[in-house]
Structure formats: structure tokens, C-alpha cells
Design an enzyme around this catalytic site. Sequence first.
Site, PDB file in Angstrom:
ATOM      1  N   LYS A  73      26.169  -0.599 -10.650  1.00  0.00           N
ATOM      2  CA  LYS A  73      27.182  -1.525 -10.142  1.00  0.00           C
ATOM      3  C   LYS A  73      27.402  -1.281  -8.651  1.00  0.00           C
ATOM      4  CE  LYS A  73      31.959  -2.913 -11.261  1.00  0.00           C
ATOM      5  NZ  LYS A  73      33.107  -2.614 -12.177  1.00  0.00           N
ATOM      6  N   SER A 155      34.840  -6.247 -14.833  1.00  0.00           N
ATOM      7  CA  SER A 155      34.240  -6.613 -13.566  1.00  0.00           C
ATOM      8  C   SER A 155      32.788  -6.147 -13.438  1.00  0.00           C
ATOM      9  CB  SER A 155      35.062  -5.992 -12.419  1.00  0.00           C
ATOM     10  OG  SER A 155      35.015  -4.573 -12.473  1.00  0.00           O
ATOM     11  N   SER A 179      36.796  -3.125 -17.677  1.00  0.00           N
ATOM     12  CA  SER A 179      35.671  -3.599 -16.872  1.00  0.00           C
ATOM     13  C   SER A 179      34.304  -3.142 -17.345  1.00  0.00           C
ATOM     14  CB  SER A 179      35.869  -3.203 -15.405  1.00  0.00           C
ATOM     15  OG  SER A 179      36.930  -3.933 -14.846  1.00  0.00           O
TER      16      SER A 179
END
Length: 469
Positions: A73, A155, A179
Site C-alpha cells: 500500500k 482504504s 481498512s
Amino acid sequence: MSLIATFQDRWRQRKISAQEWLWEFLTTIAEYNERINAVLELNPHVLAEARRADKVARYQHGGLLAGVPVLVKDNIAVDGDMHTTAGSLSLKDNYALRDAFVIKQIRGAGGMILGKTNLTEWANFMSDHMPNGYSSHGGQVMNPYGPGIFDVGGSSSGSGAAIAAGFAPVALGTETSGSILSPSSQNSLVGIKPTIGLVSRSGIVPIAYSQDTAGPMATTVTDAAILLTVIQGFDPEDPVTALAPGFPDYRRDLIADGLQKRRLGVPRQRYLDQATDEERAIFDQALEVLRNAGAEIVDPANIETANENWTYDVLLYEFPAALNAYLNKWTSNGPKTLKEVIDFNNAHSQDALRYGQSVLMESFATQGRLTDARYLMARRRDLEWSQRQGIDKTLEDYRLDALIFMNNRGADIAARAGYPSITVPMGYTHAGKPLGLTFTAGAFQESLLIQLAYAFEQATKVRKAPVFK
């Protein structure tokens, strides 16, 4: 079937090379990333790293991730010729000054950083109406099970969509509240949100000291357990990691009878209220699978504090202090304070503020004053309601080993408590929307959760790849 174990078995037998396996993923990215928009940037050195892995494999076994490409990420610092942006245009030219602790762990175990994944900008702590998977730097991530139809989750959206689409065997996500669990359940993956203290946060763009963590996302419990084994560890730069009682090898918890004689509770009040009839039917079928595998289901086992007047004051206060420290210690270019981020966005509003920055502004207004009574009382209240009067009390009152939720609907209370959760594919609606079954337990109970999830996974084997291709 574990992608990592299968590859490494074939690798040791000289049936495949790390370079050949890597090219399978690179080819898939080349063919489909434009539609899914999950990968922001590739490591320009990854092919050389694969060649080195093949060379090393000729004379030594290597680590748990030997020859394995990992997507990361893009709020996790990776040293080298890749950016770390948190999805923000203000950081589009930023290169991390060094590797985050979790990246060091991956490299130390023989893993290769394949690239950086898109995300909801600032880990979804920018605006109160930003869509999951959108960032001003990277654009909108799509769910491969229904591009433009199903929510991709946030996210860690790019990490979830990328693994579901077959862009890599495993990925790193981060979670403050939901997330990892959200995009994992939305993309039919296994996602583990660890206990706060098991995995170091140093080098990760923060939201809150009290709730941030990194965690694995994979297609199987086995691969998620391998990655969690690698990334955990004590880090003197993150004092909370001194709380962990140990750092076990979670492969030992991959046992098919892990549900035998386990007592599991179902908090229905609030957490299943918004589920459709079809979703509840799939959830109830999963409960029957658990019973048949030897578990005792307590239904309902409601959490008394579920409907309390929760706020996100803790995050609002912790974000400015945490972010300012990160920007000054870890970034080479771009803003050094939250105020400078806000000013940049205002100066580039046409590109940077499609959905505004209301949360950034609200957080900045607190000035990160962790001495304020509002913050201190909110932090105490969060811990009381989530731990002693919440999850701990429910587990104790009903004599439970763990709680069960649909998708990420119990993520918030577990996040505030700092407790671990694992989600595993549970099924699909008639329209093809993925659903996940999530197990939550007390602090540092990752071994238990992996046992439960693995046993459920083996009893169902329900996951199927998306057909968007």
C-alpha cells in the site's frame, strides 16, 4: 491452495523460476491494471531481484518469502526508486528516506517488493464523503468482481483489488478502522488486522497512534499467516511493539479442526441491522458450517456498548501530531506539516480537492493537543467502551472464544480496542458481490483467529476468482 507454498515447492524442484513466476504477475498487471487501477507504481529493480533470488536458491533455502513478490500500500515507506504518496498530490514527488520496518522484514525473509498500490487518499482520513478507493494522485480503484458496480472497500483498496485480480500472491494493507477488513471482504480475500503492538508502524503514514497497524491480504489463510509471521516483530522505533508477548510462527495454527469445541458469539444488534435478507441468509449458512465443524454458536451475543455515542475525536487529535512527525522524519520532498498539506490542496484545488478536505480541516483545528480534556476523555471512553465494557465483557459474559461479524461491520469497536480480527471469504450474493466472515478476539489472539479462519476456509472452500477478465 497456498500460492506461496505451491510456488516454493515447484521452485525447489526446479520446475519454475522466480523470474518466470514474476512474469506471470507482470503480464496480468499489463493486461488488466488499466481497468482495475490497483497498482500505482512498479519496482524498477524487481526483475533483477528475481534473478538474484534464483541464483541464491541454487545454494541456500532462503526465508519464508524467498522468491515471493509482494505489493505494498502506498502509505508505507519503501526505500529506492518508488514514491510514497498516501495517494496525495502533495506527496507525488516524495521518495521515502528508508524502508519501513515491515518492508525490512519482508526483504529479510527473501521477499521482493513488486510495487505500490493505490488507496483511498490519506487512508480515508481526508473528506467525509470521499469514495472508497479514490485518491487525487492515483484515481479510482475498481472492484474486479464488478468494476463500477461493487464497492471496492477502503482504504487498502488497491491492495485488495490487486490480489483479487491476480496481480501478486500477497499484499500489505494498513488499518486504523476497517481498512484491511473492508477491502478484503469486498474482494473475497483473507485479511488480518493484527493486535496493536504485534506489527511495527514505523515508516507508515499515520492516522492515529492508538489504532494504526499494517497487516496481510491474501487469497488464502495460509498465505496471510505466512506474511503475518514475517512482518511482526519488536521495533525500538515503535514502543508499542514491546507489548507483544511473543512473535510465533503462525503456520503452526493451520489446523483443519480449529473450530472443534470453540464457543463463538454473534453480536446481531447494530452489526447485522443493515444487512439484506440475502446477506443474512448467507451469514446464517456460514453459522451452520461452523456448527458442523464443531463450534458452539451463541446467537445473539450482543455487545452492550454497541449503541453508545461513539465519536472519532481520538483520531482527529492524534493525526496532526503523528503526521507532522512522520513528514519530518520519513519524507524527502513535499509538505512537512498538516497545515502545508492543506495549503497545497487549496492551491491546487481543481485537481486535489474533488471531494474536499473537511476531515483534514477538522483535525487541524485540534492542533494535535493531546493534553486537551476532549481528547483525553475520548481516549478513555473509547478504551472503556471497546474493551472492558465491550468486547472483553461480551467474551466473558457469554464464555466465548471469539465474536463473529459479517464483512467489516465489527471493525470499529475492535479497532478502538486495539484487538485483532481476521476476515475470510464467506460467499457471494446472487449478483456476485463477495461477502466475508470476520472473527474477532482479545489482544494477541492471532493464533486462535487463524485456527478458526483456516478451519472455516477448509470446510467451505468457497472463494472463486473474479471473472472480469
